[in-house]
Design a protein around this motif. Structure first.
Motif, mmCIF file in Angstrom:
data_model
loop_
_atom_site.group_PDB
_atom_site.id
_atom_site.type_symbol
_atom_site.label_atom_id
_atom_site.label_comp_id
_atom_site.label_asym_id
_atom_site.label_seq_id
_atom_site.Cartn_x
_atom_site.Cartn_y
_atom_site.Cartn_z
ATOM 1 N N ILE A 72 0.935 -1.109 0.142
ATOM 2 C CA ILE A 72 -0.049 -0.096 0.123
ATOM 3 C C ILE A 72 0.970 1.299 -0.207
ATOM 4 C CG2 ILE A 72 -2.028 1.277 1.271
ATOM 5 C CD1 ILE A 72 -2.826 -1.259 2.050
ATOM 6 N N THR A 73 1.955 1.369 0.704
ATOM 7 C CA THR A 73 3.022 2.250 0.731
ATOM 8 C C THR A 73 3.406 2.653 -0.845
ATOM 9 O OG1 THR A 73 3.616 1.878 3.187
ATOM 10 C CG2 THR A 73 5.154 3.175 1.615
ATOM 11 N N GLU A 74 3.845 1.470 -1.469
ATOM 12 C CA GLU A 74 4.374 1.637 -2.838
ATOM 13 C C GLU A 74 3.448 2.224 -3.659
ATOM 14 O OE1 GLU A 74 6.164 -2.071 -3.706
ATOM 15 O OE2 GLU A 74 7.619 -1.905 -2.130
ATOM 16 N N LEU A 75 2.005 1.370 -3.455
ATOM 17 C CA LEU A 75 0.818 1.873 -4.445
ATOM 18 C C LEU A 75 0.564 3.747 -4.094
ATOM 19 C CD1 LEU A 75 -1.536 -0.897 -4.180
ATOM 20 C CD2 LEU A 75 -0.141 -0.388 -6.128
ATOM 21 N N ALA A 76 0.776 4.114 -2.962
ATOM 22 C CA ALA A 76 0.520 5.527 -2.704
ATOM 23 C C ALA A 76 1.602 6.129 -3.732
ATOM 24 C CB ALA A 76 0.539 5.823 -1.327
ATOM 25 N N ILE A 90 -7.578 -1.702 6.738
ATOM 26 C CA ILE A 90 -8.034 -0.343 7.075
ATOM 27 C C ILE A 90 -8.018 -0.443 8.661
ATOM 28 C CG2 ILE A 90 -9.377 0.747 5.299
ATOM 29 C CD1 ILE A 90 -10.538 -1.644 8.299
ATOM 30 N N LEU A 91 -7.597 -1.603 9.310
ATOM 31 C CA LEU A 91 -7.158 -1.313 10.798
ATOM 32 C C LEU A 91 -5.819 -0.677 11.189
ATOM 33 C CD1 LEU A 91 -8.104 -5.174 11.507
ATOM 34 C CD2 LEU A 91 -9.525 -3.339 11.855
ATOM 35 N N ASP A 92 -4.913 -0.603 10.189
ATOM 36 C CA ASP A 92 -3.828 0.166 10.332
ATOM 37 C C ASP A 92 -4.096 1.722 9.907
ATOM 38 O OD1 ASP A 92 -1.414 1.607 9.897
ATOM 39 O OD2 ASP A 92 -0.352 -0.676 9.911
ATOM 40 N N PRO A 93 -3.792 2.663 10.624
ATOM 41 C CA PRO A 93 -4.196 4.075 10.268
ATOM 42 C C PRO A 93 -3.326 4.622 9.310
ATOM 43 C CG PRO A 93 -3.644 4.041 12.572
ATOM 44 C CD PRO A 93 -3.495 2.588 12.233
ATOM 45 N N LYS A 94 -1.998 4.184 9.163
ATOM 46 C CA LYS A 94 -0.838 4.358 8.239
ATOM 47 C C LYS A 94 -1.552 3.964 6.850
ATOM 48 C CE LYS A 94 3.152 6.009 6.766
ATOM 49 N NZ LYS A 94 4.069 4.740 5.963
ATOM 50 N N ASN A 95 -1.922 2.753 6.627
ATOM 51 C CA ASN A 95 -2.645 2.553 5.648
ATOM 52 C C ASN A 95 -3.832 3.245 4.937
ATOM 53 O OD1 ASN A 95 -1.073 0.140 5.376
ATOM 54 N ND2 ASN A 95 -2.397 -1.406 6.156
ATOM 55 N N VAL A 96 -4.636 3.623 6.151
ATOM 56 C CA VAL A 96 -5.909 4.550 5.606
ATOM 57 C C VAL A 96 -5.404 5.914 5.153
ATOM 58 C CG1 VAL A 96 -8.073 5.908 6.631
ATOM 59 C CG2 VAL A 96 -7.377 3.621 7.332
ATOM 60 N N THR A 97 -4.399 6.355 5.596
ATOM 61 C CA THR A 97 -3.845 7.885 5.125
ATOM 62 C C THR A 97 -3.315 7.355 3.709
ATOM 63 O OG1 THR A 97 -3.054 8.229 7.325
ATOM 64 C CG2 THR A 97 -2.014 9.417 5.464
ATOM 65 N N ASN A 98 -2.633 6.353 3.366
ATOM 66 C CA ASN A 98 -2.040 6.108 2.144
ATOM 67 C C ASN A 98 -3.208 5.846 1.248
ATOM 68 O OD1 ASN A 98 0.798 6.473 2.285
ATOM 69 N ND2 ASN A 98 0.951 4.284 3.427
ATOM 70 N N LEU A 99 -4.084 4.873 1.565
ATOM 71 C CA LEU A 99 -5.547 5.033 0.766
ATOM 72 C C LEU A 99 -6.150 5.892 0.173
ATOM 73 C CD1 LEU A 99 -6.685 1.626 2.178
ATOM 74 C CD2 LEU A 99 -5.476 1.762 0.276
ATOM 75 N N PRO A 150 -16.601 -0.006 12.459
ATOM 76 C CA PRO A 150 -16.336 1.374 12.552
ATOM 77 C C PRO A 150 -15.187 1.768 11.807
ATOM 78 C CG PRO A 150 -16.611 0.285 14.591
ATOM 79 C CD PRO A 150 -16.679 -0.873 13.431
ATOM 80 N N PHE A 151 -14.257 0.832 11.602
ATOM 81 C CA PHE A 151 -12.960 1.324 10.952
ATOM 82 C C PHE A 151 -13.351 1.389 9.433
ATOM 83 C CE2 PHE A 151 -11.447 -0.692 14.406
ATOM 84 C CZ PHE A 151 -10.212 -0.069 14.773
ATOM 85 N N TYR A 152 -14.185 0.423 8.880
ATOM 86 C CA TYR A 152 -14.683 0.751 7.361
ATOM 87 C C TYR A 152 -15.325 2.030 7.289
ATOM 88 C CZ TYR A 152 -13.585 -4.268 6.546
ATOM 89 O OH TYR A 152 -12.985 -5.551 6.603
ATOM 90 N N GLU A 153 -16.148 2.190 8.216
ATOM 91 C CA GLU A 153 -17.077 3.629 8.125
ATOM 92 C C GLU A 153 -16.309 4.737 8.157
ATOM 93 O OE1 GLU A 153 -20.306 3.660 10.959
ATOM 94 O OE2 GLU A 153 -21.285 5.131 9.709
ATOM 95 N N LYS A 154 -15.407 4.678 9.011
ATOM 96 C CA LYS A 154 -14.392 6.030 9.302
ATOM 97 C C LYS A 154 -13.539 6.054 8.307
ATOM 98 C CE LYS A 154 -11.828 7.893 13.081
ATOM 99 N NZ LYS A 154 -10.322 7.522 13.177
ATOM 100 N N ALA A 155 -13.007 5.216 7.366
ATOM 101 C CA ALA A 155 -12.140 5.271 6.250
ATOM 102 C C ALA A 155 -12.802 5.621 4.925
ATOM 103 C CB ALA A 155 -11.387 3.840 6.267
ATOM 104 N N ALA A 156 -14.246 5.421 4.981
ATOM 105 C CA ALA A 156 -14.974 5.505 3.736
ATOM 106 C C ALA A 156 -15.407 6.865 3.267
ATOM 107 C CB ALA A 156 -16.152 4.439 3.640
ATOM 108 N N ALA A 157 -15.213 7.394 2.086
ATOM 109 C CA ALA A 157 -15.842 8.538 1.509
ATOM 110 C C ALA A 157 -17.347 7.923 1.388
ATOM 111 C CB ALA A 157 -15.227 8.955 0.694
ATOM 112 N N HIS A 158 -17.533 7.013 0.987
ATOM 113 C CA HIS A 158 -18.950 6.482 0.479
ATOM 114 C C HIS A 158 -19.222 5.262 0.939
ATOM 115 C CE1 HIS A 158 -19.347 9.864 -2.325
ATOM 116 N NE2 HIS A 158 -18.102 9.836 -2.598
ATOM 117 N N ILE A 159 -20.289 4.649 1.316
ATOM 118 C CA ILE A 159 -20.522 3.365 1.676
ATOM 119 C C ILE A 159 -21.697 2.864 0.497
ATOM 120 C CG2 ILE A 159 -21.810 1.873 3.481
ATOM 121 C CD1 ILE A 159 -21.051 4.213 5.195
ATOM 122 N N ILE A 160 -21.631 1.629 -0.075
ATOM 123 C CA ILE A 160 -22.706 1.030 -0.755
ATOM 124 C C ILE A 160 -23.099 -0.259 -0.214
ATOM 125 C CG2 ILE A 160 -23.259 0.122 -3.006
ATOM 126 C CD1 ILE A 160 -20.859 1.906 -4.284
#
Ligand code: ADP
Ligand code: MG
Length: 180
Positions: A72-76, A90-99, A150-160
């Motif tokens: 994920i770091t490389e993809l960013a 998404i349990l790792d906040p660094k991953n969420v920032t990169n995503l 709660p982690f999915y919800e917090k990370a997401a801009a949209h929920i489907i």
């Protein structure tokens, strides 16, 4: 004649519990837009020459999480247009920032019952992921889903809510979301 491709106005990152349809929807979205898709599990498999199940078995979950974090770091650094990400990333906040730097994060939500059905159906055709553990796979899914939601919800801009939607319908909805 082939229909013209739909336009995607931002990169898309698909998150959600295992079996929610991230890989399937990434493929649909790729077909709809003509853009390639990337899957973190696929990259980890390519990099290690092992299946995800083999990594869990031989090296343990924490080593898998490290591989995932590195990918994920490389993809960013070079964001793909369509990305699907393993369920626990998404349990790792660094991953969420990169995503978030990669694109618009979308959580494909589904009920625990639907997830169990999809995972069991998927397991019948592939042994790629660690098998569902325990005597009661439904409880395992329901518990982990409750823990992670709660982690999915917090990370997401949209929920489907995907439980009753076809993958192709979800892909169309995502295109609409990014263009609205
Ligand atoms: P993930 O990548 O999130 O783990 P997959 O895309 O591999 O999930 O999908 C898991 C299983 O569920 C596959 O067998 C797939 O065909 C099925 N599936 C995915 N999305 C849907 C959907 N919207 N409706 C019904 N079945 C689905
Ligand atoms: Mg997948």
């Amino acid at each position: 004649m082939k229909a013209p491709h739909e336009y995607l106005s931002s990169n898309i990152v698909l998150i959600g519990y295992r079996g929610c349809g991230k890989t399937t929807v990434a493929k649909e979205l790729s077909a709809l837009t003509g853009k390639p898709y990337v899957d973190t599990d696929d990259l980890i498999k390519q990099n290690t020459g092992k299946t995800i199940a083999e990594i869990f078995c031989d090296e343990g979950e924490s080593q898998f999480r490290q591989y995932e974090k590195n990918v994920i770091t490389e993809l960013a650094q070079q964001p793909p247009e369509i990305l699907s990400v393993g369920g626990g990333a998404i349990l790792d906040p660094k991953n969420v920032t990169n995503l978030r730097t990669i694109g618009t994060i979308i959580w494909l939500q589904a009920t625990a019952d639907e997830l169990r059905k999809r995972i069991e159906q998927h397991e019948a055709t592939t042994s790629d992921r660690p098998a569902l553990r325990g005597d009661n796979p439904f409880d395992e899914i329901a518990n982990l889903l409750a823990e992670r939601s709660p982690f999915y919800e917090k990370a997401a801009a949209h929920i489907i809510e995907s439980t009753n939607l076809l993958p192709a319908t979800i892909a169309k909805r995502i295109v609409e979301l990014t263009n609205s």
